[in-house]
Design a protein around this motif. Sequence first.
Motif, PDB file in Angstrom:
ATOM      1  N   THR A  54      16.821  66.008  80.250  1.00  0.00           N
ATOM      2  CA  THR A  54      18.099  65.777  79.571  1.00  0.00           C
ATOM      3  C   THR A  54      19.136  66.810  80.034  1.00  0.00           C
ATOM      4  O   THR A  54      20.098  67.063  79.335  1.00  0.00           O
ATOM      5  N   GLU A  55      18.926  67.381  81.212  1.00  0.00           N
ATOM      6  CA  GLU A  55      19.843  68.454  81.644  1.00  0.00           C
ATOM      7  C   GLU A  55      21.220  67.947  82.015  1.00  0.00           C
ATOM      8  O   GLU A  55      22.190  68.694  81.993  1.00  0.00           O
ATOM      9  N   LYS A  56      21.271  66.685  82.432  1.00  0.00           N
ATOM     10  CA  LYS A  56      22.556  66.182  82.924  1.00  0.00           C
ATOM     11  C   LYS A  56      22.950  64.896  82.205  1.00  0.00           C
ATOM     12  O   LYS A  56      22.125  64.017  81.997  1.00  0.00           O
ATOM     13  N   LEU A  57      24.239  64.790  81.867  1.00  0.00           N
ATOM     14  CA  LEU A  57      24.717  63.526  81.331  1.00  0.00           C
ATOM     15  C   LEU A  57      25.071  62.616  82.500  1.00  0.00           C
ATOM     16  O   LEU A  57      25.298  63.077  83.610  1.00  0.00           O
ATOM     17  N   TRP A  58      25.171  61.328  82.185  1.00  0.00           N
ATOM     18  CA  TRP A  58      25.504  60.388  83.263  1.00  0.00           C
ATOM     19  C   TRP A  58      26.868  60.722  83.857  1.00  0.00           C
ATOM     20  O   TRP A  58      27.043  60.712  85.065  1.00  0.00           O
ATOM     21  N   ASP A  59      27.845  61.058  83.001  1.00  0.00           N
ATOM     22  CA  ASP A  59      29.166  61.429  83.515  1.00  0.00           C
ATOM     23  C   ASP A  59      29.933  62.105  82.378  1.00  0.00           C
ATOM     24  O   ASP A  59      30.467  61.431  81.500  1.00  0.00           O
ATOM     25  N   SER A  60      29.959  63.430  82.416  1.00  0.00           N
ATOM     26  CA  SER A  60      30.546  64.131  81.263  1.00  0.00           C
ATOM     27  C   SER A  60      32.045  63.872  81.135  1.00  0.00           C
ATOM     28  O   SER A  60      32.625  64.083  80.069  1.00  0.00           O
ATOM     29  N   SER A  61      32.684  63.365  82.196  1.00  0.00           N
ATOM     30  CA  SER A  61      34.127  63.097  82.085  1.00  0.00           C
ATOM     31  C   SER A  61      34.394  61.822  81.275  1.00  0.00           C
ATOM     32  O   SER A  61      35.516  61.533  80.901  1.00  0.00           O
ATOM     33  N   LYS A  62      33.350  61.038  81.035  1.00  0.00           N
ATOM     34  CA  LYS A  62      33.531  59.785  80.285  1.00  0.00           C
ATOM     35  C   LYS A  62      33.074  59.910  78.832  1.00  0.00           C
ATOM     36  O   LYS A  62      33.078  58.942  78.091  1.00  0.00           O
ATOM     37  N   VAL A  63      32.643  61.104  78.482  1.00  0.00           N
ATOM     38  CA  VAL A  63      32.166  61.330  77.114  1.00  0.00           C
ATOM     39  C   VAL A  63      33.204  62.168  76.391  1.00  0.00           C
ATOM     40  O   VAL A  63      33.723  63.138  76.953  1.00  0.00           O
ATOM     41  N   TRP A  64      33.536  61.787  75.184  1.00  0.00           N
ATOM     42  CA  TRP A  64      34.472  62.629  74.424  1.00  0.00           C
ATOM     43  C   TRP A  64      33.976  62.827  73.005  1.00  0.00           C
ATOM     44  O   TRP A  64      33.128  62.067  72.512  1.00  0.00           O
ATOM     45  N   VAL A  65      34.474  63.887  72.391  1.00  0.00           N
ATOM     46  CA  VAL A  65      33.916  64.355  71.123  1.00  0.00           C
ATOM     47  C   VAL A  65      35.023  64.566  70.094  1.00  0.00           C
ATOM     48  O   VAL A  65      36.073  65.128  70.413  1.00  0.00           O
ATOM     49  N   ALA A  66      34.767  64.087  68.884  1.00  0.00           N
ATOM     50  CA  ALA A  66      35.727  64.286  67.792  1.00  0.00           C
ATOM     51  C   ALA A  66      35.053  65.063  66.670  1.00  0.00           C
ATOM     52  O   ALA A  66      33.830  65.015  66.511  1.00  0.00           O
ATOM     53  N   GLU A  67      35.853  65.786  65.932  1.00  0.00           N
ATOM     54  CA  GLU A  67      35.376  66.439  64.705  1.00  0.00           C
ATOM     55  C   GLU A  67      36.173  65.793  63.584  1.00  0.00           C
ATOM     56  O   GLU A  67      37.389  65.921  63.550  1.00  0.00           O
ATOM     57  N   ASP A  68      35.496  65.058  62.708  1.00  0.00           N
ATOM     58  CA  ASP A  68      36.290  64.351  61.708  1.00  0.00           C
ATOM     59  C   ASP A  68      35.649  64.216  60.313  1.00  0.00           C
ATOM     60  O   ASP A  68      36.332  64.337  59.313  1.00  0.00           O
TER      61      ASP A  68
END
Lengths: 422, 190
Positions: A54-68
């Motif tokens: 699990t060291e690498k994501l498929w594409d970290s530029s396509k993943v985004w994170v919210a705090e809500d």
Amino acid sequence: MNITEKILARASGKSKVAPGDIIFANVDKAMIHDVSGPGVIKVFEKLQKQGIPTEKLWDSSKVWVAEDHFVPSAEKISAENIVKLSKFTKQYGIQKHFKYGMGQYGICHTLSHEEAMVLPGEVYVGGDSHTNTTGALGAFACGLGHTDVAYVLLNGKIWFKVPETLYFKLNGKLPEHMMAKDLILKIIGDIGTEGAAYEAMQFGGSGISEMTVESRLTLCNMTTEAGAKNGIIEPDQKVFDYLGQRGATGYTPVHGDDDAQYAKVYEYEASELEPTIAKPFSPENIAVVRDIAGVELDKSYIGSCTGAKYEDLEAAAKILKGRQVRIRTEILPAAISIYKRAMENGLIKIFLDAGVTVGPPTCGACCGAHMGVLAKDEICISTTNRNFPGRMGHVESQTYLASPLVAAASAVTGKITDPRDL
Amino acid sequence: MEKLNTVSSIVTPLDRPNVDTDQIVPKQFLKLVQRTGFGEFLFYDWRFDQNGNQRKEFVLNDPKYSGSHILISGDNFGCGSSREHAAWAIKDYGFDVVIAPSFADIFYNNCFKNGILPISLAKDIVSELMKTVSVVKVDLSSQTIQYDSKSISFEIDQSRKKTLLEGLDDIAITLMHEVKISSFEKTRKI
């Protein structure tokens, strides 16, 4: 093919798909927040124990994170989850992490359009059931559980069964006293909370063309309450302009074919619709506002991804200008960008002058997390999306779901009120 | 994941439609992320009053259902929020099978990731099963349910059936095939 089918065909590299087909789709964007994120991290830990990398994501530029959900941190555990989320984004090099207290942040579904995180023609999945919201921009958008999101983060794809599509046609422009919320409540009342189970809900017709992009987002947002896999609207110039203002370029919109098929078509005449409300304890338990006018309330809540976009605040301000609230009223803009615009245009002053408490962007009391949850027997009118027992607080509290116009008018009288009767 | 094949137990009848994930695991527990131990929060607001005392009238508090592994409920079970905590809680409490006339999509998917068998049956059969007081036997490999000297069959997607029978989870399965998938992707013409 209709728009949902065409997007899924493109995403799975097929020339044609039909309802019922199982396809393996490439995902364009994925989102996690402060509830699903820690859940996904937990799944990663389990995979590591099984020896799965699990060291690498498929594409970290396509993943985004919210705090809500539980921000600003409601207490110690949610504070720790926020720290955990920050470590995760740092470890995997995720750039788009909207942190509270650091400029733009807000409810994930609101950011998805305010920040143009999702574009027409894309396949977008999120660790939250209201991910359907962003289908209003002409994308295939749906929510997934933690395990499925973890899978997408590692592999960039996921399987879907191509859904049947129900088509909802609105003829004519909604009148001034009506909002998209009234229409979607009416539809859920008509088809029921599982009326669209594993089906796409598409909206169209002259009334939808007349609608603003934000109104369309309200419609798609609550397709979740009818059990829909996704909600979707064909993108038009309004959508392109909306996204252009937010710096989005270089996407290829998808449109349905002229001979697109729909499992069923429902038609609504805008002129025949009435302001609508959902009584406790289900979004399908609807009534015409005037038919139950006068029900005494303790609270009015204008917030959430469903009911605190800019135009929702504008609608509330139209009613609250120069008036006073009679019951506790809270308004929580759904993102900092919306908060700022509301400030610049004088809306926040109107709210404060009316006696309203204005809060920070958060899912807050919509999911009963914090920032104004309900006590036993309290009755609330709310611009949110669910009114299950205990959803906004005590299991014996009650929530009526309504448009921002109705929630604001009711705040002024302290009773359920049609905005025309103020 | 543990393998799941046959489950024999009395059924716990939760006779209401639209049981949503807010009821299955109330919001105050969403902040916790351990995958075990969620059973104690299952249907929390229905099981306990505000002082933490058991509500006697709630079915899970009836001693006659203790040790039950089969939960049976009304239409649209698992609607609402996508929280996977709902599936974690049901499994951790001890339920391996959930029977209902219909399920909400995300919850239904989450079940298979957590070793729970969701079975969708016709409404009249669900009502009949709800009244059954004897032991019900669910057999996944033959896709049958035996109760009151009757035997009925149920539908399930074959790949998902395999997942439960072999105790595999989706991610593990796919990653086992990673080499094949990559080589297929390389040769495929889009």
